[in-house]
Design an enzyme around this catalytic site. Structure first.
Site, mmCIF file in Angstrom:
data_model
loop_
_atom_site.group_PDB
_atom_site.id
_atom_site.type_symbol
_atom_site.label_atom_id
_atom_site.label_comp_id
_atom_site.label_asym_id
_atom_site.label_seq_id
_atom_site.Cartn_x
_atom_site.Cartn_y
_atom_site.Cartn_z
ATOM 1 N N TYR A 117 66.477 12.709 6.011
ATOM 2 C CA TYR A 117 66.517 13.610 5.446
ATOM 3 C C TYR A 117 65.189 14.178 5.511
ATOM 4 O O TYR A 117 64.307 15.294 5.163
ATOM 5 C CB TYR A 117 66.298 12.789 3.960
ATOM 6 C CG TYR A 117 67.221 11.507 3.443
ATOM 7 C CD1 TYR A 117 68.244 12.921 2.759
ATOM 8 C CD2 TYR A 117 67.803 10.962 3.598
ATOM 9 C CE1 TYR A 117 69.531 12.319 2.166
ATOM 10 C CE2 TYR A 117 69.717 10.555 3.597
ATOM 11 C CZ TYR A 117 70.294 11.386 2.896
ATOM 12 O OH TYR A 117 71.544 11.040 2.781
ATOM 13 N N GLU A 177 72.958 1.692 6.636
ATOM 14 C CA GLU A 177 71.364 2.042 6.390
ATOM 15 C C GLU A 177 70.649 0.448 5.943
ATOM 16 O O GLU A 177 70.081 0.204 4.569
ATOM 17 C CB GLU A 177 70.626 3.223 5.468
ATOM 18 C CG GLU A 177 71.064 4.344 5.616
ATOM 19 C CD GLU A 177 70.218 5.262 4.563
ATOM 20 O OE1 GLU A 177 69.837 4.833 3.397
ATOM 21 O OE2 GLU A 177 70.476 6.529 4.413
#
Ligand code: IFM
Length: 445
Positions: free
Chosen positions: A285, A162
């Site tokens: 997510y 990320e």
């Protein structure tokens, strides 16, 4: 443990043969044993009062460093094919530090669990800085050393975790280490991480590794309305979160307007950044609903977004929320993956979901089962729609140090009592174990 009535009723569709099922963790969030490694930017950050909400640090965390055998036994009992962990750069640089990963990898191999190693999951050695170009070269040296030591047993590698979040939270907004609030002046940190990624791919290939990917965080961006100002703001957000980190890797170009803001010889760097990948890792997510700026600060997922940003994040209404306040939107995963396939076509290599999960309290975590069940089904719909998906990793094996939230957010399939460090499998652990067993059952007839 899962009981029959904790199980979702509909049978899970079958994933392709060879599909890789796993769970993920990261070094700083679980290892502890901080005295046995050098300091990272996260150690410095957590030492500053007020940075971590519950005032905690990762000095002990889950003490995985000392309890890795117990944790590998949990993985074996769960029945995962693979375990994604990260190597702490500061530990690797400390005397004897790589011995720990040697032991961990041996234990995993003996248990029949395939090790998947992430080389950078935010715990940059103190004294290094992603705003400096040289950090990319230093990263490649460290990667060569790790591959030289573990490459005989670790086949599958992830360069970075990320870089979008690390840039945004760590360098633009200052809610993560190293705590800088540079807004758009943070962009060089993104470029240098991407350069580090490309150099790491080359270093891994030079060490004979042939299964290399990245774990990028992505999510669909939904405009708050059809108003052109909202649509434009949403496109810009999509560019920052998704395209700025995927385009250079998959097309060898930054989205329009972004390359000019990056430092150095960007054209030459892009050739390195676009080094072909064996697979592309996606951490998913939730989607984000985005509108035109509203001229006020916004609280979003534990982060305060300043008023001067050229977009505002809006609530996604009518959805259940996790304990972290993140909306539960499984179909966002299908949309994301089919959208990527459309956007990048054959330039998109096979996809692996390198993280997906949610934070909920409790051992009887039916909400987590519902979240994971919904997302695995959504993933299957992407497979049916023609996206080449090769694996799915739940975030996370253990409750752990959730960065600026401390120990208040519980993402684990296994509960950790942070006073005693006792591990207790939750209902979702049993659900995932049953799912894996079911997926492997040979159909009769
Ligand atoms: O815990 C983090 C992880 O380190 C990176 N991806 C998101 C997770 C949940 O916030």
């Amino acid at each position: 443990m899962a009981t029959d009535d904790a199980m979702p009723a509909k049978p899970m569709p079958r994933f392709p043969d060879g599909f890789l099922w796993g769970v993920s963790t990261s070094a700083h969030q679980i290892e502890g044993a901080a005295a046995l490694r050098g300091p990272s930017v996260w150690d410095a950050f957590t030492a500053e009062p007020g940075r971590v909400k519950d005032g905690s640090t990762a000095a002990v965390a889950c003490d995985h460093y000392h309890r890795y055998r117990e944790d590998v036994a949990l993985l074996a009992d769960l029945g995962v094919d693979a375990y994604r962990f990260s190597v702490s750069w500061t530990r690797a640089d400390s005397p004897g530090g790589l011995d720990f990963y040697d032991r961990l990898v041996d234990e995993l191999c003996a248990a029949g669990v395939r090790p998947v190693a992430t080389l950078f999951h935010w715990d940059l050695p103190a004294g290094l800085d992603w705003l400096e170009r040289d950090t990319a070269a230093r990263f490649a040296e460290y990667v060569s050393a790790v591959a030289g030591r573990l490459g005989d047993r670790v086949g599958k590698w992830i360069t970075l975790n990320e870089p979008a979040e690390h840039t945004l939270l760590g360098h633009a907004l200052g809610t993560h280490a190293p705590g800088r609030k540079l807004l758009f002046d943070a962009l060089p940190a993104a470029h240098h991480q991407l350069l580090a990624h490309g150099l790491a791919v080359r270093a891994l290939r030079a060490a004979g590794m042939a299964d290399v990917g990245i774990a990028n965080s992505h999510g669909p961006t939904w405009p708050a309305s059809d108003d052109p100002a909202d649509r434009e703001a949403a496109e810009f957000y999509d560019l920052l979160l998704n395209r700025m980190f995927a385009d250079p890797l998959l097309t060898g170009r930054y989205p329009e307007g972004i390359g000019d803001l990056m430092p150095g010889d960007v054209a030459a760097d892009l050739e390195i950044i676009a080094e072909p990948l064996d697979w592309y890792g996606v951490n998913y997510y939730a989607p984000t609903r985005v509108g035109a700026p509203q001229g006020a600060e916004i609280e979003f997922g534990g982060v305060t977004l300043p008023a001067e940003l050229p977009f505002s994040v809006r609530e996604i209404e009518g959805r259940p929320l996790t304990d972290f306040g993140w909306p539960v939107v499984p179909e966002g995963l299908t949309e994301l993956l089919t959208g990527f396939r459309e956007r990048y076509g054959d330039r998109l290599p096979p996809v692996v979901i390198t993280e997906n999960g949610c934070s909920y309290e409790g051992l009887d975590d039916r909400d987590r089962i519902a979240y994971l069940d919904g997302h695995v089904r959504a993933l299957h719909r992407a497979v049916e729609a023609g996206v080449d998906v090769r694996g799915y990793f739940v975030w996370s094996l253990l409750d752990n140090f959730e960065w600026a939230e401390g120990y208040a957010r519980r993402f684990g399939l296994v509960h950790v009592d942070f006073a005693t460090l006792e591990r207790t499998p939750k209902a979702s652990y049993g659900w995932f174990r049953d799912l894996l067993a079911e997926q492997r059952r040979v159909p009769v007839g």
